[in-house]
Design a protein around this motif. Structure first.
Motif, short mmCIF file in Angstrom:
data_model
loop_
_atom_site.label_atom_id
_atom_site.label_comp_id
_atom_site.label_asym_id
_atom_site.label_seq_id
_atom_site.Cartn_x
_atom_site.Cartn_y
_atom_site.Cartn_z
N GLU A 194 10.35 49.08 -9.55
CA GLU A 194 9.59 48.17 -10.43
C GLU A 194 10.40 47.77 -11.66
O GLU A 194 9.93 47.85 -12.79
CB GLU A 194 8.24 48.77 -10.82
N ARG A 236 11.00 44.98 -12.66
CA ARG A 236 10.40 43.85 -13.37
C ARG A 236 9.48 44.30 -14.51
O ARG A 236 9.09 43.50 -15.35
CB ARG A 236 9.67 42.92 -12.41
N GLN A 237 9.16 45.59 -14.57
CA GLN A 237 8.34 46.11 -15.67
C GLN A 237 9.20 46.69 -16.79
O GLN A 237 8.69 47.37 -17.68
CB GLN A 237 7.38 47.19 -15.14
N ARG A 238 10.50 46.42 -16.77
CA ARG A 238 11.41 46.95 -17.79
C ARG A 238 12.10 45.81 -18.52
O ARG A 238 12.09 44.66 -18.08
CB ARG A 238 12.44 47.86 -17.12
N SER A 292 3.70 43.11 -17.17
CA SER A 292 2.71 44.18 -17.28
C SER A 292 2.43 44.77 -15.91
O SER A 292 2.65 44.13 -14.88
CB SER A 292 1.41 43.64 -17.88
N ALA A 293 1.91 45.98 -15.89
CA ALA A 293 1.55 46.63 -14.63
C ALA A 293 0.51 45.80 -13.87
O ALA A 293 0.56 45.71 -12.64
CB ALA A 293 1.03 48.04 -14.89
N GLU A 294 -0.39 45.18 -14.60
CA GLU A 294 -1.43 44.35 -13.97
C GLU A 294 -0.81 43.14 -13.26
O GLU A 294 -1.31 42.69 -12.24
CB GLU A 294 -2.44 43.86 -15.02
N CYS A 318 1.94 43.13 -11.79
CA CYS A 318 2.78 43.63 -10.70
C CYS A 318 1.97 44.38 -9.65
O CYS A 318 2.45 45.36 -9.07
CB CYS A 318 3.88 44.53 -11.27
N GLU A 319 0.76 43.94 -9.42
CA GLU A 319 -0.10 44.64 -8.46
C GLU A 319 0.42 44.55 -7.03
O GLU A 319 0.27 45.48 -6.26
CB GLU A 319 -1.53 44.12 -8.56
#
Length: 155
Positions: free
Chosen positions: A92, A94-96, A102-104, A106-107
Motif C-alpha cells: 500500500e 499509495r498511502q505513504r 487515505s485508507a478509505e 484505498c479500499e
C-alpha cells in the motif's frame, strides 16, 4: 517470478521417484543428480512435510511418492519447497509520502496490485495443470531410448 534452486531439484526427484520401483535413498538421489546431499535433504524434508513423498525405514529404505504421480502437481512441489506466498505483496505504497491517499480511498486494490495478482493466479493455474506424471511422460519423450529404464537400473 524467481524460485529457489531447490524447486528444480525437488521436481527432478519427484519425477525420478515416479519411475522408481522401490524406495530410493536420499544419497542415491543426490548422486544421480550430482547435487549436494545436505541441501537435497532439506528439499526432501519439505516434500515429506507436504506429504508428497514419504520416508520408508529399514535396510531397503529411502523415499517414495506418497500418492500417485498423477495426483501431484508442479504447484504442489513449488509450494512445498518455496511456500505458498504470492510472488508480489502489496505494501500500500499509495498511502505513504506527501500525497498519501487515505485508507478509505484505498479500499480496493490498485491497478498494479490487481495486475500482479492476476499474473500470480495465472502462473499458479499453469503449474497446477501439470502433474508429475505429465512431466515423467514428457521426459520419456525427450530421449530416444527409455530413459527411465536406465534410471531404474542405476538406482
Amino acid at each position: 517470478m524467481k524460485m529457489s534452486g531447490g524447486v528444480e531439484w525437488a521436481l527432478h526427484c519427484t519425477v525420478v521417484l515416479s519411475a522408481a520401483e522401490r524406495p530410493v535413498p536420499a544419497a542415491r538421489l543426490a548422486e544421480l543428480h550430482d547435487v549436494s546431499a545436505s541441501y537435497l535433504a532439506k528439499q526432501l524434508q519439505a516434500l515429506s512435510r507436504a506429504e508428497i513423498i514419504r520416508s520408508v525405514q529399514g535396510h531397503a529404505g529411502g523415499y517414495e511418492l506418497a500418492r500417485p504421480a498423477s495426483r501431484i502437481t508442479v504447484l504442489d512441489v513449488v509450494e512445498a519447497v518455496d511456500g505458498p506466498q504470492p510472488a508480489f505483496v502489496c505494501t500500500e505504497i499509495r498511502q505513504r509520502g506527501p500525497l498519501a491517499a487515505s485508507a478509505e480511498a484505498c479500499e480496493k486494490p490498485c491497478a498494479i496490485s490487481r495486475a500482479m495478482s492476476a499474473a500470480d493466479q495465472a502462473w499458479r493455474a499453469s503449474l497446477r495443470a501439470v502433474t508429475i506424471a505429465d512431466l515423467a511422460a514428457q521426459v520419456g519423450s525427450d530421449y530416444d531410448a527409455d530413459v527411465f529404464a536406465g534410471v531404474r537400473a542405476w538406482l
